[in-house]
Scaffold this motif. Sequence first.
Motif, short mmCIF file in Angstrom:
data_model
loop_
_atom_site.label_atom_id
_atom_site.label_comp_id
_atom_site.label_asym_id
_atom_site.label_seq_id
_atom_site.Cartn_x
_atom_site.Cartn_y
_atom_site.Cartn_z
N LEU A 177 18.48 1.51 -24.06
CA LEU A 177 18.88 2.02 -25.37
C LEU A 177 17.89 1.53 -26.40
O LEU A 177 17.49 0.37 -26.40
CB LEU A 177 20.29 1.52 -25.71
N CYS A 178 17.44 2.45 -27.27
CA CYS A 178 16.45 2.11 -28.29
C CYS A 178 17.12 1.92 -29.65
O CYS A 178 18.07 2.63 -30.01
CB CYS A 178 15.40 3.22 -28.41
N TYR A 179 16.56 0.97 -30.40
CA TYR A 179 16.99 0.71 -31.77
C TYR A 179 15.75 0.66 -32.66
O TYR A 179 14.71 0.13 -32.25
CB TYR A 179 17.70 -0.64 -31.87
N ASP A 180 15.88 1.18 -33.88
CA ASP A 180 14.83 1.04 -34.89
C ASP A 180 15.33 0.11 -35.99
O ASP A 180 16.47 0.23 -36.46
CB ASP A 180 14.46 2.39 -35.51
N VAL A 181 14.46 -0.82 -36.40
CA VAL A 181 14.83 -1.79 -37.43
C VAL A 181 14.95 -1.09 -38.77
O VAL A 181 13.99 -0.49 -39.28
CB VAL A 181 13.80 -2.92 -37.51
N ALA A 182 16.14 -1.18 -39.37
CA ALA A 182 16.38 -0.56 -40.67
C ALA A 182 16.22 -1.55 -41.82
O ALA A 182 15.94 -1.15 -42.95
CB ALA A 182 17.79 0.02 -40.72
N ARG A 183 16.35 -2.85 -41.53
CA ARG A 183 16.30 -3.84 -42.60
C ARG A 183 15.92 -5.20 -42.03
O ARG A 183 16.33 -5.55 -40.93
CB ARG A 183 17.66 -3.91 -43.30
#
Length: 231
Positions: A177-183
């Motif tokens: 599962l991929c996540y992109d850093v939002a903050r």
Amino acid sequence: MGVSSSVRRLLVSLIVVAVLVVAAVAWLDDGDEPAGPVAVDTEVPSASPTTPTPAPTPAPTPAPTPVKQPPKTPFECLATSDAFTPTSISIAGVTTGSPVVAVPRDSNGVLGVPPVTSEGKPQFAWDEPGVAPGSPAGVALFDAHTWPDGSALGNRLLDGLQTGGRLIVRGATGEHLCYDVARRDEVTAETRMPEIYSTEGPPQLVIIVCSGVRRGPGDWSHRTLWFARPV
């Protein structure tokens, strides 16, 4: 019939006049001959000015067709539909696949940490009592060590993981599962953030590491947190 003497005299006079006229003309022709060479104008008239032919205007170069960029790691970022136990996390520019260890919370209900050994330096700790990656709601919580000599995973995260960075979380049986850093935030060590233990709300992943000034063994002035959303 004979010619009279007066007529003969008239004819003789006319002949004499004619001879004199011819001699005078011949003398005049000889006197008009130029004494030297005659100058000749050799200058060639200049050609009529011509208007230069303008150079043809070049055709405008067409703008290049934008190249559509492929999505980041397209195969890796296929969403996993169910929650799973994480076993490793990779982050471009930080780690190609750091192991994840499941840890319990301490007596105060605070997230535990990886072993304080050389084995624990490159590891993530996952809050096992909390939310797992792939869950439909809540925060999947992780942490890592920061070492004063800069050699631990937390140090690499502080140097290399910024807003917009991508994380790929993997499980033991091929889940990913991929996540992109939002903050990315930094808070003081005394700041309480109960929301990072939330089991409700949109799914997200949070990583927390020590940062700031090291005041003593295990005592750092700040905490840096990354809030990431599933792709």
